[in-house]
Design a protein around this motif. Structure first.
Motif, PDB file in Angstrom:
ATOM      1  N   LEU A   1       4.848   9.308  -5.598  1.00 16.71           N
ATOM      2  CA  LEU A   1       5.241  10.044  -4.507  1.00 16.71           C
ATOM      3  C   LEU A   1       6.039   9.486  -3.651  1.00 16.71           C
ATOM      4  O   LEU A   1       6.614   9.968  -2.488  1.00 16.71           O
ATOM      5  CB  LEU A   1       4.009  10.727  -3.827  1.00 16.71           C
ATOM      6  N   GLY A   2       5.997   8.084  -3.740  1.00 19.17           N
ATOM      7  CA  GLY A   2       7.039   7.007  -2.815  1.00 19.17           C
ATOM      8  C   GLY A   2       6.020   6.454  -2.057  1.00 19.17           C
ATOM      9  O   GLY A   2       4.547   6.535  -1.994  1.00 19.17           O
ATOM     10  N   GLY A   3       6.531   5.209  -1.418  1.00 17.67           N
ATOM     11  CA  GLY A   3       5.776   4.079  -0.525  1.00 17.67           C
ATOM     12  C   GLY A   3       4.799   3.639  -1.659  1.00 17.67           C
ATOM     13  O   GLY A   3       5.111   2.824  -2.421  1.00 17.67           O
ATOM     14  N   ASP A   4       3.503   3.741  -1.362  1.00 19.36           N
ATOM     15  CA  ASP A   4       2.514   3.075  -2.270  1.00 19.36           C
ATOM     16  C   ASP A   4       1.496   4.315  -2.595  1.00 19.36           C
ATOM     17  O   ASP A   4       0.181   4.033  -2.997  1.00 19.36           O
ATOM     18  CB  ASP A   4       1.745   2.044  -1.454  1.00 19.36           C
ATOM     19  N   THR A   5       1.927   5.547  -2.936  1.00 15.81           N
ATOM     20  CA  THR A   5       1.291   6.731  -3.374  1.00 15.81           C
ATOM     21  C   THR A   5       1.440   7.315  -4.559  1.00 15.81           C
ATOM     22  O   THR A   5       2.751   7.259  -4.859  1.00 15.81           O
ATOM     23  CB  THR A   5       1.259   7.819  -2.178  1.00 15.81           C
ATOM     24  N   PHE A   6       0.637   7.615  -5.211  1.00 11.86           N
ATOM     25  CA  PHE A   6       0.923   8.341  -6.769  1.00 11.86           C
ATOM     26  C   PHE A   6       0.004   9.347  -6.696  1.00 11.86           C
ATOM     27  O   PHE A   6      -0.763   9.738  -5.871  1.00 11.86           O
ATOM     28  CB  PHE A   6       0.312   7.136  -7.815  1.00 11.86           C
ATOM     29  N   LEU A   7       0.381  10.340  -7.695  1.00 10.46           N
ATOM     30  CA  LEU A   7      -0.476  11.679  -7.977  1.00 10.46           C
ATOM     31  C   LEU A   7      -0.705  11.902  -9.545  1.00 10.46           C
ATOM     32  O   LEU A   7       0.174  11.845 -10.048  1.00 10.46           O
ATOM     33  CB  LEU A   7       0.600  12.626  -7.361  1.00 10.46           C
TER      34      LEU A   7
ATOM     35  N   HIS B   1      -3.566  -1.997   1.734  1.00 12.05           N
ATOM     36  CA  HIS B   1      -3.170  -3.042   2.189  1.00 12.05           C
ATOM     37  C   HIS B   1      -1.806  -3.454   1.291  1.00 12.05           C
ATOM     38  O   HIS B   1      -1.460  -4.442   1.255  1.00 12.05           O
ATOM     39  CB  HIS B   1      -4.098  -4.340   2.176  1.00 12.05           C
ATOM     40  N   PHE B   2      -1.041  -2.507   0.886  1.00 15.23           N
ATOM     41  CA  PHE B   2       0.094  -2.547   0.110  1.00 15.23           C
ATOM     42  C   PHE B   2       1.186  -3.430   1.007  1.00 15.23           C
ATOM     43  O   PHE B   2       2.048  -4.317   0.705  1.00 15.23           O
ATOM     44  CB  PHE B   2       0.517  -1.620  -0.633  1.00 15.23           C
ATOM     45  N   LYS B   3       1.289  -2.712   2.149  1.00 18.73           N
ATOM     46  CA  LYS B   3       2.045  -3.330   3.383  1.00 18.73           C
ATOM     47  C   LYS B   3       2.139  -4.841   3.456  1.00 18.73           C
ATOM     48  O   LYS B   3       3.047  -5.416   3.814  1.00 18.73           O
ATOM     49  CB  LYS B   3       2.199  -2.583   4.574  1.00 18.73           C
ATOM     50  N   THR B   4       0.762  -5.543   3.415  1.00 19.80           N
ATOM     51  CA  THR B   4       0.845  -6.921   3.534  1.00 19.80           C
ATOM     52  C   THR B   4       1.168  -7.817   2.511  1.00 19.80           C
ATOM     53  O   THR B   4       1.953  -8.747   2.771  1.00 19.80           O
ATOM     54  CB  THR B   4      -1.008  -7.279   3.578  1.00 19.80           C
ATOM     55  N   ILE B   5       1.012  -7.208   1.324  1.00 20.86           N
ATOM     56  CA  ILE B   5       1.919  -7.824   0.176  1.00 20.86           C
ATOM     57  C   ILE B   5       3.430  -7.718   0.589  1.00 20.86           C
ATOM     58  O   ILE B   5       4.201  -8.814  -0.015  1.00 20.86           O
ATOM     59  CB  ILE B   5       1.405  -7.375  -0.992  1.00 20.86           C
ATOM     60  N   ASN B   6       4.167  -6.635   0.948  1.00 23.82           N
ATOM     61  CA  ASN B   6       5.387  -6.494   1.027  1.00 23.82           C
ATOM     62  C   ASN B   6       5.837  -7.322   2.242  1.00 23.82           C
ATOM     63  O   ASN B   6       6.990  -7.908   1.933  1.00 23.82           O
ATOM     64  CB  ASN B   6       5.671  -4.862   1.345  1.00 23.82           C
ATOM     65  N   ASP B   7       5.276  -7.461   3.175  1.00 28.10           N
ATOM     66  CA  ASP B   7       5.482  -8.394   4.361  1.00 28.10           C
ATOM     67  C   ASP B   7       5.302  -9.740   4.113  1.00 28.10           C
ATOM     68  O   ASP B   7       6.318 -10.549   4.390  1.00 28.10           O
ATOM     69  CB  ASP B   7       4.610  -8.064   5.555  1.00 28.10           C
ATOM     70  N   ALA B   8       4.426 -10.118   3.251  1.00 27.99           N
ATOM     71  CA  ALA B   8       4.286 -11.472   2.734  1.00 27.99           C
ATOM     72  C   ALA B   8       5.278 -12.092   1.852  1.00 27.99           C
ATOM     73  O   ALA B   8       5.687 -13.213   1.789  1.00 27.99           O
ATOM     74  CB  ALA B   8       2.776 -11.583   2.320  1.00 27.99           C
TER      75      ALA B   8
ATOM     76  N   HIS C   1      10.143  -7.019  -0.748  1.00 28.74           N
ATOM     77  CA  HIS C   1      10.088  -5.771  -1.293  1.00 28.74           C
ATOM     78  C   HIS C   1      10.230  -5.976  -2.699  1.00 28.74           C
ATOM     79  O   HIS C   1       9.734  -5.171  -3.555  1.00 28.74           O
ATOM     80  CB  HIS C   1      11.140  -4.984  -0.586  1.00 28.74           C
ATOM     81  N   GLU C   2      11.026  -6.780  -3.199  1.00 32.52           N
ATOM     82  CA  GLU C   2      11.333  -7.029  -4.729  1.00 32.52           C
ATOM     83  C   GLU C   2       9.857  -7.550  -5.425  1.00 32.52           C
ATOM     84  O   GLU C   2       9.362  -6.707  -6.363  1.00 32.52           O
ATOM     85  CB  GLU C   2      12.220  -8.333  -4.888  1.00 32.52           C
ATOM     86  N   ILE C   3       9.136  -8.274  -4.772  1.00 30.25           N
ATOM     87  CA  ILE C   3       7.696  -8.472  -5.283  1.00 30.25           C
ATOM     88  C   ILE C   3       6.968  -7.098  -5.077  1.00 30.25           C
ATOM     89  O   ILE C   3       6.360  -6.699  -6.324  1.00 30.25           O
ATOM     90  CB  ILE C   3       7.055  -9.620  -4.580  1.00 30.25           C
ATOM     91  N   GLY C   4       7.125  -6.562  -4.327  1.00 35.58           N
ATOM     92  CA  GLY C   4       6.208  -5.175  -3.951  1.00 35.58           C
ATOM     93  C   GLY C   4       6.502  -4.160  -5.116  1.00 35.58           C
ATOM     94  O   GLY C   4       5.859  -3.547  -5.593  1.00 35.58           O
ATOM     95  N   ASP C   5       7.967  -4.052  -5.210  1.00 38.44           N
ATOM     96  CA  ASP C   5       8.291  -2.953  -6.158  1.00 38.44           C
ATOM     97  C   ASP C   5       7.946  -3.472  -7.650  1.00 38.44           C
ATOM     98  O   ASP C   5       7.486  -2.287  -8.359  1.00 38.44           O
ATOM     99  CB  ASP C   5       9.989  -3.041  -6.203  1.00 38.44           C
ATOM    100  N   LYS C   6       7.772  -4.716  -8.111  1.00 34.94           N
ATOM    101  CA  LYS C   6       7.261  -5.088  -9.326  1.00 34.94           C
ATOM    102  C   LYS C   6       5.784  -4.810  -9.519  1.00 34.94           C
ATOM    103  O   LYS C   6       5.363  -4.338 -10.134  1.00 34.94           O
ATOM    104  CB  LYS C   6       7.752  -6.628  -9.648  1.00 34.94           C
TER     105      LYS C   6
END
Length: 497
Positions: free
Chosen positions: A141-147, A104-111, A114-119
């Motif tokens: 990896l980008g978006g909200d994905t890590f490896l 649900h990372f998109k929910t935080i970005n939308d609410a 993107h600046e808060i989302g990046d932090k």
């Protein structure tokens, strides 16, 4: 340009030119001119190369390291994975690739933007580095994905990866303080092992992606290990999606209609429209299998529109044949109800086929009420005002909040067949069913029980006061052409005369 001694080379070339020119039959010696020229060119060449290599190092660092998270970039983590695979092959070691996807990372970005989302992503990266063992390699990896990559020692196995996965989920899921905001986010993890399930970087990452998708499907905030069966299932799902799109375009789907019966009089009081699909390649595919795939891929939207239009066409044909048509229930997915054009399109179809809205019943699951309660409530009220009946489908298997029954304009509560199936042998299912019926009646709602297959179930449901039932005990789902000859529909039309 790649040689760092280029400025010396430039100097000596120019100086040599001056020496050669000195022996030329000129009237005056140009050696001092070429010497000065050599010095000037050497100075500016060195300055230029210094700037060039500085920029080159900066670009290289940007390629290798993600600026936002400080982890390896997508490009570099893939290079690291390829190298680790070579090392593990040479040393006969196993390697684990863990794909971590935020929930649900998109929910935080939308609410919050993107600046808060990046932090938040940067904070997640810090926790990931903290919780992973020193030998692990982490990348973004980008978006909200890590490896995360981890070469296993001989004494390490799946249990160690389970422990690591649980630890990552636990640490990542703790609260974050970002710009005076307290944020909460979870994560899901998919794990793929080298060499069992991927001999190269692309295959290993693809399989880890499939595993994280399965983890999300299992409820999120969990982990899943890729296995061979998952790959087969994924391939089948892709095939089902492709064939389903073709079936929709080529009119290869069918609608069947199952009668709903008054449990006291045993007269038909309605029907439910049910999709049936018999594919040339796949054979008969159950709605329990293809409907979730349609919802995940977006096919559910054109599929839902097709169901509405086909239902209205059948109603019109039956009416032309003089057949009395009871109200017909249609299941609506959350994706359909979220569309702003859902109601306008529905009204357009009702007008196109001249269908009385009272002949339509919409069944919705509880999940949509959780996801977007405010707009959904307004939509339900608008439909209720038009005369469309509303039902909560599969009640008891989702989030089951009493406020939905109290505050929203539902007419029916439909008890999931999971409870009905075991109502005779399982006292807890019987007690829950009885409680749902009593609660619904106290709120002036009628109760529909689906999946009735035996007289024992029918007897208990009558005892509990259930209003309506549907299931093989009364009738299977009927094709549109055979509906007129069904005994229940015949009886319904005899009553109307």
């Amino acid at each position: 340009m790649k040689n760092k001694n280029t400025h010396y080379i430039v100097f000596f070339i120019v100086f040599a030119c001056g020496v050669v020119a000195n022996f030329m039959p000129w009237e005056w010696s140009p050696l001092w001119v070429f010497s000065v020229l050599a010095l000037v060119l050497s100075f500016y060449t060195k300055k230029f190369l210094s700037k060039y290599y500085s920029v080159l190092d900066s670009v290289k660092k940007r390629i290798e390291i993600d600026e936002l998270t400080g982890l390896y970039s997508r490009y570099q983590i893939q290079q690291e994975l390829s190298q680790l695979i070579l090392n593990c092959h040479a040393q006969d070691k196993k390697l684990a690739a863990l794909v971590l996807d935020l929930d649900h990372f998109k929910t935080i970005n939308d609410a919050f933007g993107h600046e808060i989302g990046d932090k938040l992503l940067a904070s997640v990266a810090q926790r990931l580095v903290f919780v992973c063992p020193p030998q692990a390699v982490a990348g973004y990896l980008g978006g909200d994905t890590f490896l995360v990559l981890l070469a296993l020692n001989s004494d390490q196995g799946k249990s160690d990866l389970v422990t690591l996965s649980k630890s990552i989920i636990d640490h990542v899921s703790q609260s974050y303080l970002v710009d005076a905001l307290t944020l909460n986010i979870g994560c899901s993890i998919g794990v793929a092992m080298y060499p069992e399930f991927g001999l190269d970087a692309a295959a290993l990452m693809k399989n880890a992606d499939m595993a994280v998708y399965r983890a999300k499907s299992a409820g999120r905030a969990t982990y899943y290990f890729y296995d061979g069966e998952m790959g087969k299932q994924f391939a089948r799902n892709v095939r089902i999606e492709t064939r389903l799109r073709q079936a929709l375009q080529n009119e290869r789907l069918e609608l069947h209609f199952q009668p709903k019966v008054d449990l006291i009089t045993e007269h038909c009081v309605g029907m439910e429209a049910l999709l049936r699909w018999n594919d040339e390649e796949l054979g008969r595919v159950s709605p329990a299998e293809f409907i979730p795939i349609a919802e995940q891929t977006g096919v559910i939207l054109p599929l839902g529109e097709w169901v509405f239009e086909q239902t209205f066409r059948h109603i019109l044909e039956w009416q032309k044949q003089g057949i009395t048509v009871p109200p017909i229930a249609i299941n609506c997915s959350a994706a359909q109800l979220k569309r702003v054009d859902f109601l306008p399109k529905l009204l357009m179809l009702l007008d196109k086929y001249k269908i009385d809205p009272s002949l339509l019943e919409i069944e919705v699951t509880e999940s949509i009420l959780i996801e977007d309660a405010k707009s959904c409530a307004e939509l339900l009220r608008q439909m209720s005002h038009l005369g469309i009946k509303l039902a909560i489908d599969d009640f008891g298997t989702g989030y089951s909040s009493l406020s939905y029954l109290k505050d929203l304009p539902f007419h029916y509560v439909k008890i999931d067949q999971v409870f009905i199936r075991n109502i005779v042998d399982d006292k807890s299912h019987a007690a829950l069913t009885n409680a749902i019926i009593s609660l619904s009646h106290s709120l002036n709602l009628k109760v529909i029980a689906e999946g009735i297959t035996s007289l024992e179930q029918l007897t208990l449901l009558r005892e509990y006061g259930c209003d309506i039932g549907q299931g093989y005990l009364f009738s299977k789902a009927l094709g549109a052409d055979s509906l007129a000859s069904d005994p229940m529909i015949v009886a319904l039309n005899e009553q109307a005369l």
